[in-house]
Design a protein around this motif. Structure first.
Motif, PDB file in Angstrom:
ATOM      1  N   GLU A   1       8.494  72.701 129.692  1.00  0.00           N
ATOM      2  CA  GLU A   1       9.034  72.985 128.357  1.00  0.00           C
ATOM      3  C   GLU A   1       8.210  72.298 127.269  1.00  0.00           C
ATOM      4  OE1 GLU A   1      11.353  75.240 127.463  1.00  0.00           O
ATOM      5  OE2 GLU A   1      11.404  75.799 129.578  1.00  0.00           O
ATOM      6  N   GLU A   2       7.788  71.077 127.516  1.00  0.00           N
ATOM      7  CA  GLU A   2       6.952  70.354 126.550  1.00  0.00           C
ATOM      8  C   GLU A   2       5.576  71.022 126.426  1.00  0.00           C
ATOM      9  OE1 GLU A   2       8.984  65.954 127.346  1.00  0.00           O
ATOM     10  OE2 GLU A   2       7.286  66.634 128.589  1.00  0.00           O
ATOM     11  N   PHE A   3       5.025  71.438 127.564  1.00  0.00           N
ATOM     12  CA  PHE A   3       3.758  72.157 127.576  1.00  0.00           C
ATOM     13  C   PHE A   3       3.878  73.460 126.786  1.00  0.00           C
ATOM     14  CE2 PHE A   3       1.111  75.442 129.633  1.00  0.00           C
ATOM     15  CZ  PHE A   3      -0.145  74.901 129.439  1.00  0.00           C
ATOM     16  N   LYS A   4       4.977  74.164 127.000  1.00  0.00           N
ATOM     17  CA  LYS A   4       5.218  75.409 126.297  1.00  0.00           C
ATOM     18  C   LYS A   4       5.266  75.185 124.781  1.00  0.00           C
ATOM     19  CE  LYS A   4       9.259  77.664 126.520  1.00  0.00           C
ATOM     20  NZ  LYS A   4      10.356  78.505 127.043  1.00  0.00           N
ATOM     21  N   ASP A   5       5.960  74.148 124.360  1.00  0.00           N
ATOM     22  CA  ASP A   5       5.999  73.798 122.940  1.00  0.00           C
ATOM     23  C   ASP A   5       4.597  73.543 122.398  1.00  0.00           C
ATOM     24  OD1 ASP A   5       8.757  74.020 122.941  1.00  0.00           O
ATOM     25  OD2 ASP A   5       9.102  71.851 123.013  1.00  0.00           O
ATOM     26  N   MET A   6       3.800  72.807 123.177  1.00  0.00           N
ATOM     27  CA  MET A   6       2.433  72.493 122.757  1.00  0.00           C
ATOM     28  C   MET A   6       1.612  73.768 122.623  1.00  0.00           C
ATOM     29  SD  MET A   6      -0.471  70.127 124.607  1.00  0.00           S
ATOM     30  CE  MET A   6      -0.816  71.290 125.924  1.00  0.00           C
TER      31      MET A   6
ATOM     32  N   ASP B   1       5.667  64.977 124.065  1.00  0.00           N
ATOM     33  CA  ASP B   1       6.460  64.364 125.132  1.00  0.00           C
ATOM     34  C   ASP B   1       7.837  63.971 124.596  1.00  0.00           C
ATOM     35  OD1 ASP B   1       7.347  63.105 127.402  1.00  0.00           O
ATOM     36  OD2 ASP B   1       6.046  61.347 127.163  1.00  0.00           O
ATOM     37  N   ARG B   2       8.800  64.886 124.661  1.00  0.00           N
ATOM     38  CA  ARG B   2      10.132  64.648 124.091  1.00  0.00           C
ATOM     39  C   ARG B   2      10.912  63.576 124.831  1.00  0.00           C
ATOM     40  NH1 ARG B   2      10.402  70.544 123.836  1.00  0.00           N
ATOM     41  NH2 ARG B   2      11.621  70.411 125.728  1.00  0.00           N
ATOM     42  N   ASN B   3      10.710  63.448 126.139  1.00  0.00           N
ATOM     43  CA  ASN B   3      11.480  62.462 126.899  1.00  0.00           C
ATOM     44  C   ASN B   3      10.724  61.147 127.087  1.00  0.00           C
ATOM     45  OD1 ASN B   3       9.612  63.175 128.826  1.00  0.00           O
ATOM     46  ND2 ASN B   3      11.122  63.972 130.296  1.00  0.00           N
ATOM     47  N   SER B   4       9.564  61.028 126.479  1.00  0.00           N
ATOM     48  CA  SER B   4       8.761  59.794 126.462  1.00  0.00           C
ATOM     49  C   SER B   4       8.437  59.248 127.853  1.00  0.00           C
ATOM     50  CB  SER B   4       9.473  58.717 125.634  1.00  0.00           C
ATOM     51  OG  SER B   4       9.656  59.163 124.316  1.00  0.00           O
TER      52      SER B   4
END
Length: 155
Positions: free
Chosen positions: A144-149, A134-137
């Protein structure tokens, strides 16, 4: 398309060079490209691109290298597009309420449906997973966060 050896390329060049002058014309290149099903431009556009009306063997090697690199780039772009499409579909499975965000509850529900989560795991664990990406907390995973994960988990 796989790379050819310089001896194979020399054989191709010699076959294309119908009059034996050591040069391959734009028309001969167009004939080759059409026969090998490589999407290309018109003859006048190819001439403009090459800056010449004919190519010697060295120029032919550069032309071949350019075609191979363009073909590789298209393949990589297609693979990236397929991966991105698959990730969007997976995201929709996890985002059960369709709000564009995955909560810890949605993550836990999806993992449970896949048999990757059981009652011995707690929702706190899903919150920890979400917080890791969760980059934006905001406590959720956007695409995009899901994709990174997903890409991190894959490697």
């Amino acid at each position: 398309m796989f790379p050819l050896s310089s001896s194979h390329l020399q054989q191709i060049f010699n076959k294309l060079d119908k009059n034996g002058d050591g040069r391959v014309s734009i028309d001969e290149l167009m004939w080759l490209l059409e026969r090998t099903c490589i999407d290309t431009c018109r003859a006048d556009e190819l001439e403009l691109l090459m800056g010449k009306t004919s190519l010697d063997f060295i120029d032919f090697l550069f032309f071949y290298d350019m075609i191979i690199n363009v073909d590789r780039n298209k393949l990589e772009e297609n693979q990236d597009s397929l991966i991105e499409n698959d990730l969007h579909k997976a995201f929709e499975v996890f985002d059960s309420n369709g709000d564009g965000l995955i909560s810890s509850e949605e993550l836990q529900n999806a993992l449970s449906r896949f048999g990757l989560w059981d009652e011995h795991c707690s929702s706190l664990d899903c919150k920890t997973i979400i917080n890791s990406y969760d980059r934006n907390s905001d406590g959720f995973l956007d695409f995009e966060e899901f994709k990174d994960m997903m890409l991190f988990a894959k490697s």
